[in-house]
Design an enzyme around this catalytic site. Structure first.
Site, PDB file in Angstrom:
ATOM      1  N   ASN A 203      -1.157 -12.072   4.859  1.00  0.00           N
ATOM      2  CA  ASN A 203      -1.752 -11.928   6.187  1.00  0.00           C
ATOM      3  C   ASN A 203      -3.105 -12.624   6.228  1.00  0.00           C
ATOM      4  O   ASN A 203      -3.531 -13.217   5.239  1.00  0.00           O
ATOM      5  CB  ASN A 203      -1.843 -10.452   6.588  1.00  0.00           C
ATOM      6  CG  ASN A 203      -2.681  -9.664   5.601  1.00  0.00           C
ATOM      7  OD1 ASN A 203      -3.833  -9.976   5.364  1.00  0.00           O
ATOM      8  ND2 ASN A 203      -2.063  -8.657   4.984  1.00  0.00           N
ATOM      9  N   ASP A 272       2.540  -4.167   4.915  1.00  0.00           N
ATOM     10  CA  ASP A 272       3.321  -2.949   5.125  1.00  0.00           C
ATOM     11  C   ASP A 272       4.736  -3.074   4.557  1.00  0.00           C
ATOM     12  O   ASP A 272       5.395  -2.072   4.298  1.00  0.00           O
ATOM     13  CB  ASP A 272       3.422  -2.630   6.628  1.00  0.00           C
ATOM     14  CG  ASP A 272       2.075  -2.220   7.205  1.00  0.00           C
ATOM     15  OD1 ASP A 272       1.251  -1.663   6.437  1.00  0.00           O
ATOM     16  OD2 ASP A 272       1.831  -2.463   8.396  1.00  0.00           O
ATOM     17  N   LYS A 282      13.916 -20.735  -7.301  1.00  0.00           N
ATOM     18  CA  LYS A 282      13.407 -21.118  -5.980  1.00  0.00           C
ATOM     19  C   LYS A 282      14.580 -21.198  -4.993  1.00  0.00           C
ATOM     20  O   LYS A 282      15.598 -21.828  -5.295  1.00  0.00           O
ATOM     21  CB  LYS A 282      12.712 -22.477  -6.082  1.00  0.00           C
ATOM     22  CG  LYS A 282      12.108 -22.910  -4.767  1.00  0.00           C
ATOM     23  CD  LYS A 282      11.444 -24.270  -4.885  1.00  0.00           C
ATOM     24  CE  LYS A 282      11.082 -24.785  -3.507  1.00  0.00           C
ATOM     25  NZ  LYS A 282      10.702 -26.185  -3.521  1.00  0.00           N
ATOM     26  N   LYS A 330      -4.466   7.276  13.515  1.00  0.00           N
ATOM     27  CA  LYS A 330      -4.353   6.895  12.096  1.00  0.00           C
ATOM     28  C   LYS A 330      -5.230   7.805  11.228  1.00  0.00           C
ATOM     29  O   LYS A 330      -4.815   8.226  10.146  1.00  0.00           O
ATOM     30  CB  LYS A 330      -4.762   5.427  11.924  1.00  0.00           C
ATOM     31  CG  LYS A 330      -4.658   4.914  10.488  1.00  0.00           C
ATOM     32  CD  LYS A 330      -4.811   3.397  10.405  1.00  0.00           C
ATOM     33  CE  LYS A 330      -4.787   2.912   8.958  1.00  0.00           C
ATOM     34  NZ  LYS A 330      -4.917   1.466   8.831  1.00  0.00           N
ATOM     35  N   LYS A 334      -3.390   9.982   8.407  1.00  0.00           N
ATOM     36  CA  LYS A 334      -3.626   9.631   6.997  1.00  0.00           C
ATOM     37  C   LYS A 334      -4.721  10.487   6.374  1.00  0.00           C
ATOM     38  O   LYS A 334      -5.183  10.178   5.279  1.00  0.00           O
ATOM     39  CB  LYS A 334      -3.983   8.150   6.893  1.00  0.00           C
ATOM     40  CG  LYS A 334      -2.993   7.264   7.644  1.00  0.00           C
ATOM     41  CD  LYS A 334      -2.457   6.146   6.834  1.00  0.00           C
ATOM     42  CE  LYS A 334      -1.314   5.466   7.584  1.00  0.00           C
ATOM     43  NZ  LYS A 334      -0.780   4.316   6.913  1.00  0.00           N
TER      44      LYS A 334
END
Ligand SMILES: Cc1cc2nc3c(=O)[nH]c(=O)nc-3n(C[C@H](O)[C@H](O)[C@H](O)COP(=O)(O)O)c2cc1C
Length: 394
Positions: A203, A272, A282, A330, A334
């Site tokens: 990311n 995630d 490959k 959240k 959490k």
């Protein structure tokens, strides 16, 4: 702050030091000894500092202020770099026949000295006696010179530390050590999830926010472990750096490093999901395209809530909409103690990924807003978050 420059050859590095101090947010006034101005020009120093450079005692400031007393009334700290053998001798001897000496004598602010000279001068018993005297006074912090090839073409001790290193020590001298004795774990950067020997997905996290937090915690005296996903950032000094690649690695490292920690700041952006399968070969390009099946990664914050219930846990939420509502959900889900949420959808705002600034909202574990954090350099945002941590750790 005041930057004192004396007549050593290392004065050629002083303009760069001035710049680095400004980069760190300081407003800098320069006092140079007349000898220093043989090495570096007032024009260079005045242009960079944006203020007149003072050198003479018997000159009033343009506004009628008396330089040696009014300068110091405005400054929090003085750095003398380079500090010549001559200057160290005069200072230790209590002399006040130069503007820089009178300015220091007429104030109580901390003074950082960067002595720099030829190795024979450094080793001279008289110089060492003068230095020992200053060292014995709490007001003075002496930076050890480096060893190496000196301007006088001999090898030895006496080289002025690099500007970046001086800036770090100045910041340390000014920063309250309110995290001394605390063990803090910070996570930073993205994770990589491989699916063949050459490919992964990841990311946009750069690690900048987590690295800024880790460095800020070091500055405040904490014992810091930085767990970092792959980034292009240089390893910060003064902390324990653990490198990881995948979210699974990150979870293992977090559990291994938090056994005796007081707090964790989870600034990393773990993926995630991970590819369900890994191919040792490959994958070949085909005309049909490629379908990857993803499996959920372990939830690090939830695992910490279960396995490290007494650890103070700060989470991050990268959101593109409904910022405070999503972050509040959240925080509760959490079991976090604090959560910082920022907008990662709009780079132009100067928050989120791939920018040096950040801003957003800080909420507590119940999802109630503690404060809004305006857009500031990430190192400033880091200190604001740590201020709250210090308050809550008690
Ligand atoms: C080329 C040159 C380089 C010098 N380099 C140094 C030096 O690195 N460190 C030092 O203590 N003195 C050095 N000196 C000697 C100082 O300039 C001298 O002691 C001077 O009186 C220092 O004045 P100040 O302490 O008022 O700045 C050097 C002199 C010359 C001519």
């Amino acid at each position: 702050m005041l930057l004192g420059i004396t007549g050593g050859i290392a004065a050629y590095k002083s303009p760069l030091l001035l710049r680095r101090l400004q980069d760190a947010g300081a407003e800098v006034d320069v006092i140079a000894t007349p000898a220093a101005l043989e090495f570096v020009t007032p024009l260079t120093l005045a242009t960079l500092s944006g203020r007149p450079v003072r050198s003479e005692i018997f000159n009033l400031r343009g506004d009628g202020g008396i330089a040696h007393t009014s300068y110091t009334a405005e400054a929090d700290i003085t750095v003398v770099a380079p500090a010549s053998a001559d200057f160290i001798g005069r200072l230790a001897g209590g002399l006040a026949d130069q503007l820089l000496l009178t300015a220091l004598m007429a104030s109580h602010m901390p003074v950082v000295l960067a002595p720099s000279m030829n190795v024979e001068m450094w080793d001279s018993p008289l110089f060492q006696r003068n230095l020992a005297l200053l060292r014995s006074l709490p007001r003075y912090r002496i930076l050890e010179p480096g060893a190496g090839y000196l301007a006088c073409r001999v090898e030895g001790k006496g080289r002025m530390p690099e500007p970046e290193s001086i800036v770090k020590q100045v910041i340390a001298a000014l920063t309250p050590q309110d995290l001394a004795g605390r063990r803090i774990v910070v996570t930073a950067g993205p994770t990589r999830e491989r699916f063949d020997p050459v490919r992964f997905f990841s990311n946009r996290s750069t690690g900048l926010m987590g690295y800024a937090l880790a460095e800020a915690a070091v500055q405040r005296g904490a014992d810091v472990t930085l767990i970092s996903g792959p980034t292009s950032l240089a390893a910060p000094e003064g902390l324990n750096l653990v490198r990881v690649e995948s979210t699974t690695d990150l979870l293992a490292a977090v559990l291994a490093q938090t056994g005796s920690a007081h707090a964790i700041v989870m600034a990393a952006a773990p993926a995630d999901y991970r590819p369900r399968a890994y191919s040792d070969e490959k994958l070949k390009k085909t005309a049909d395209g490629l379908t990857l099946e993803l499996a959920p990664n372990p939830d690090i914050l939830r695992t910490l809530a279960e396995q490290r219930p007494h650890l103070f846990r700060i989470g991050f939420a990268a959101e593109t909409q409904d910022f405070e509502k999503n972050a509040a959900d959240k925080a509760v889900r959490k079991a976090l103690d604090l959560i910082f949420v920022n907008d990662v959808g709009d780079r132009a705002r100067g928050t989120g990924f791939e920018v040096d600034t950040n801003g957003g909202w800080l909420l507590d574990g119940a999802g109630v807003r503690v404060r809004e954090i305006p857009v500031r350099p990430k190192r400033i945002v880091a200190h604001i978050l740590l201020d709250e941590l210090v308050r809550r750790l008690g």
